[in-house]
Design a protein around this motif. Structure first.
Motif, mmCIF file in Angstrom:
data_model
loop_
_atom_site.group_PDB
_atom_site.id
_atom_site.type_symbol
_atom_site.label_atom_id
_atom_site.label_comp_id
_atom_site.label_asym_id
_atom_site.label_seq_id
_atom_site.Cartn_x
_atom_site.Cartn_y
_atom_site.Cartn_z
ATOM 1 N N LEU A 1 0.830 -1.202 0.000
ATOM 2 C CA LEU A 1 0.000 0.000 0.000
ATOM 3 C C LEU A 1 0.868 1.257 0.000
ATOM 4 N N VAL A 2 1.938 1.243 0.786
ATOM 5 C CA VAL A 2 2.848 2.388 0.837
ATOM 6 C C VAL A 2 3.598 2.535 -0.492
ATOM 7 N N VAL A 3 4.050 1.426 -1.058
ATOM 8 C CA VAL A 3 4.777 1.466 -2.335
ATOM 9 C C VAL A 3 3.883 2.041 -3.436
ATOM 10 N N LEU A 4 2.645 1.586 -3.505
ATOM 11 C CA LEU A 4 1.726 2.086 -4.532
ATOM 12 C C LEU A 4 1.415 3.568 -4.319
ATOM 13 N N TYR A 5 1.361 3.968 -3.066
ATOM 14 C CA TYR A 5 1.166 5.392 -2.752
ATOM 15 C C TYR A 5 2.285 6.231 -3.362
ATOM 16 N N HIS A 6 3.531 5.800 -3.162
ATOM 17 C CA HIS A 6 4.654 6.564 -3.698
ATOM 18 C C HIS A 6 4.704 6.507 -5.216
ATOM 19 N N SER B 1 -4.956 4.653 -8.690
ATOM 20 C CA SER B 1 -4.290 5.752 -7.986
ATOM 21 C C SER B 1 -5.218 6.411 -6.980
ATOM 22 N N GLU B 2 -6.479 6.509 -7.311
ATOM 23 C CA GLU B 2 -7.421 7.086 -6.349
ATOM 24 C C GLU B 2 -7.548 6.209 -5.111
ATOM 25 N N ALA B 3 -7.565 4.899 -5.331
ATOM 26 C CA ALA B 3 -7.732 3.977 -4.209
ATOM 27 C C ALA B 3 -6.532 3.989 -3.270
ATOM 28 N N VAL B 4 -5.330 4.256 -3.816
ATOM 29 C CA VAL B 4 -4.119 4.222 -2.983
ATOM 30 C C VAL B 4 -3.590 5.624 -2.704
ATOM 31 N N ARG B 5 -4.378 6.632 -2.979
ATOM 32 C CA ARG B 5 -3.905 8.008 -2.828
ATOM 33 C C ARG B 5 -3.433 8.291 -1.410
ATOM 34 N N TYR B 6 -4.036 7.618 -0.435
ATOM 35 C CA TYR B 6 -3.639 7.815 0.957
ATOM 36 C C TYR B 6 -3.084 6.524 1.548
ATOM 37 N N GLY B 7 -2.379 5.776 0.706
ATOM 38 C CA GLY B 7 -1.754 4.542 1.146
ATOM 39 C C GLY B 7 -0.645 4.743 2.151
ATOM 40 N N ARG B 8 -0.261 5.965 2.367
ATOM 41 C CA ARG B 8 0.730 6.252 3.402
ATOM 42 C C ARG B 8 0.227 5.830 4.782
ATOM 43 N N SER B 9 -1.066 5.594 4.889
ATOM 44 C CA SER B 9 -1.615 5.111 6.157
ATOM 45 C C SER B 9 -1.052 3.746 6.527
ATOM 46 N N GLY B 10 -0.396 3.075 5.570
ATOM 47 C CA GLY B 10 0.281 1.831 5.906
ATOM 48 C C GLY B 10 1.302 2.016 7.013
ATOM 49 N N VAL B 11 1.853 3.212 7.137
ATOM 50 C CA VAL B 11 2.793 3.483 8.226
ATOM 51 C C VAL B 11 2.075 3.383 9.579
ATOM 52 N N THR B 12 0.858 3.899 9.634
ATOM 53 C CA THR B 12 0.066 3.779 10.857
ATOM 54 C C THR B 12 -0.139 2.306 11.206
ATOM 55 N N PHE B 13 -0.433 1.499 10.197
ATOM 56 C CA PHE B 13 -0.586 0.061 10.431
ATOM 57 C C PHE B 13 0.673 -0.516 11.067
ATOM 58 N N VAL C 1 14.527 3.385 -5.793
ATOM 59 C CA VAL C 1 14.366 2.898 -7.169
ATOM 60 C C VAL C 1 13.501 3.869 -7.974
ATOM 61 N N ILE C 2 12.398 4.345 -7.377
ATOM 62 C CA ILE C 2 11.554 5.326 -8.070
ATOM 63 C C ILE C 2 12.352 6.575 -8.403
ATOM 64 N N ARG C 3 13.115 7.055 -7.440
ATOM 65 C CA ARG C 3 13.900 8.275 -7.622
ATOM 66 C C ARG C 3 14.912 8.136 -8.760
ATOM 67 N N LEU C 4 15.618 7.011 -8.796
ATOM 68 C CA LEU C 4 16.603 6.784 -9.849
ATOM 69 C C LEU C 4 15.935 6.651 -11.214
ATOM 70 N N TRP C 5 14.819 5.957 -11.263
ATOM 71 C CA TRP C 5 14.132 5.792 -12.544
ATOM 72 C C TRP C 5 13.706 7.153 -13.103
ATOM 73 N N LEU C 6 13.056 7.958 -12.266
ATOM 74 C CA LEU C 6 12.598 9.263 -12.733
ATOM 75 C C LEU C 6 13.763 10.167 -13.075
ATOM 76 N N VAL D 1 9.243 -0.995 -11.510
ATOM 77 C CA VAL D 1 9.688 -0.551 -10.187
ATOM 78 C C VAL D 1 9.297 -1.578 -9.123
ATOM 79 N N LEU D 2 8.087 -2.097 -9.204
ATOM 80 C CA LEU D 2 7.640 -3.096 -8.237
ATOM 81 C C LEU D 2 8.542 -4.322 -8.264
ATOM 82 N N LEU D 3 8.826 -4.830 -9.458
ATOM 83 C CA LEU D 3 9.630 -6.048 -9.582
ATOM 84 C C LEU D 3 11.077 -5.816 -9.171
ATOM 85 N N VAL D 4 11.677 -4.725 -9.650
ATOM 86 C CA VAL D 4 13.086 -4.455 -9.356
ATOM 87 C C VAL D 4 13.276 -4.177 -7.867
ATOM 88 N N SER D 5 12.424 -3.336 -7.290
ATOM 89 C CA SER D 5 12.580 -2.988 -5.875
ATOM 90 C C SER D 5 12.337 -4.203 -4.982
#
Length: 408
Positions: free
Chosen positions: A49-54, A66-78, A332-337, A356-360
């Protein structure tokens, strides 16, 4: 990290989020202990969830997802709730000196923090960005979340801010476990109820902080703010350890968590993130009770021997890799972009997301087996030894205790 547990004959503590598979754990650590493999498998989904958020925020959006995971940062709370739950479950009733406990936690989280911080700094330099030595030092000392300065907060490995919060929780944990209120059933009920109610006024204090950056730091990063989530995990873990049964089953808890995130979609369309009453901060603060319920129901299912779909070999293996995945994926996202630029169109975005998902994840698997797991074993073997009857509690085996990713 292993098959579902059978119904226990007693209630000895069991490890959770970062527990190794039963096959990898020393037999002395496995004997007579309940296993909660589904919590390890659940960690993978929270990290995803956090990865998809980023990915959505940085690498381009995919319609619907993207709408569904827009606030996937809540995975940190989990992860903060899960950390409190597993530590309470693991150390309940065990005479483990504070220095030994803290050394185990250091061995658990710091080697991979150091390795990924070095990797992140290398990525910044490769992209021609300046690196603050002060920020890197603060990251390695696990104090970077105590300042609102974005350079310090994110200047080492941006994903590692949550480990600063975790370090604070670890310092508090021996004190929390000694509190009479935490040790009594009535006290735990009052604490859990108080935290569930208090998250609302804490969120409402955002109205008093006019600067969006300061507000985000105070409510999202500051360890003091996040302590309530860890405390909720602690009292929930102790309640389940003493036979408390959640009011709903695992799938009902999953539905509540999913429903909460889907309810954020229309809210996000109506209110910009920069405003205090947007779902940005609410998604992280208000979700804590739902995550505590989810963790409790999944743990209870393992104890009852009910299948969850989260305790199989590959599910738990992915859970083992989730800490490294959490710390590596943003790099990985940062380097790719930085080298390839932003993708064009939904199809190009989907390709970038997949790569990015597979490589990371592949890098995370390598980091777990080559760095995280062996260095934890090495450090534990050279740290303070447990002494006295009952001192060697669960969590003494390699990777037997949780660490929390989660990020920005």
């Amino acid at each position: 990290m292993r098959p579902p547990a059978s119904v226990p004959s007693a209630r000895p503590p069991a490890p959770g989020p970062h527990a190794g598979s039963a096959a990898s754990m020393p037999s002395g650590d496995r004997a007579g202990r309940d296993r909660l493999p589904s919590l390890t498998g659940l960690r993978f989904w929270a990290a995803l969830l956090v990865v998809l958020y980023h990915l959505s925020r940085q690498a381009g959006e995919l319609p619907g997802l993207s709408e569904a995971v827009r606030y996937g940062r809540s995975g940190v709370t989990f992860f903060f709730v899960l950390s409190g739950f597993v530590l309470a479950w693991t150390y309940d009733g065990r005479r483990v000196p504070a220095p030994l406990f803290l050394w185990r936690r250091f061995a658990r989280i710091w080697p991979l923090l150091a390795a990924t911080t070095a990797l992140s700094v290398g990525a910044w330099l490769a992209l021609g960005r300046d690196v603050s030595a002060k920020a890197v030092t603060a990251s390695l000392l696990l104090v970077h979340a105590w300042t609102p300065d974005p350079v310090i907060l994110r200047g080492g490995n941006p994903a590692a801010w949550s480990l600063s919060d975790e370090a604070w929780f670890y310092l508090l944990f021996p004190l929390l476990m000694a509190l009479p209120a935490v040790r009594s059933a009535r006290g735990r009920r009052w604490i859990a109820g108080g935290v569930c109610v208090a998250v609302v006024p804490v969120w409402l204090t955002g109205a008093l902080i006019h600067d969006a950056g300061t507000r985000a730091w105070a409510l999202d990063y500051l360890p003091l703010t996040r302590t309530a989530q860890f405390l909720l995990g602690v009292v929930t873990g102790l309640a389940v350890a003493r036979g408390r049964r959640p009011p709903v089953g695992p799938w009902a808890a999953v539905a509540l968590v999913a429903g909460w995130h889907l309810a954020l979609v229309p809210w996000s369309r109506a209110v910009p993130d920069a405003l205090w009453y947007s779902p940005y901060t609410a998604s992280q603060l208000l979700a804590a009770p739902l995550f505590a319920l989810l963790v409790a129901t999944v743990a209870r299912a393992d104890l009852d021997g009910r299948p969850t779909g989260l305790g199989g070999r590959w599910a738990t293996r992915l859970g083992q890799w989730s800490y490294a995945w959490y710390l590596i994926h943003e790099i990985v996202i940062r380097l790719w972009l930085g080298y390839a630029g932003a993708p064009a169109g939904p199809s190009g975005t989907a390709v970038v997301w997949s790569l990015v998902l597979l490589v990371s994840l592949a890098l995370a698997a390598g980091a777990y087996h080559a760095v995280e797991h062996p260095l934890e074993r090495w450090l534990r073997a050279r740290g303070p030894a447990a002494r006295g009857p009952g001192a060697r509690g669960p969590g003494t085996g390699p990777a037997a205790e949780p660490s929390v990713p989660p990020r920005r």
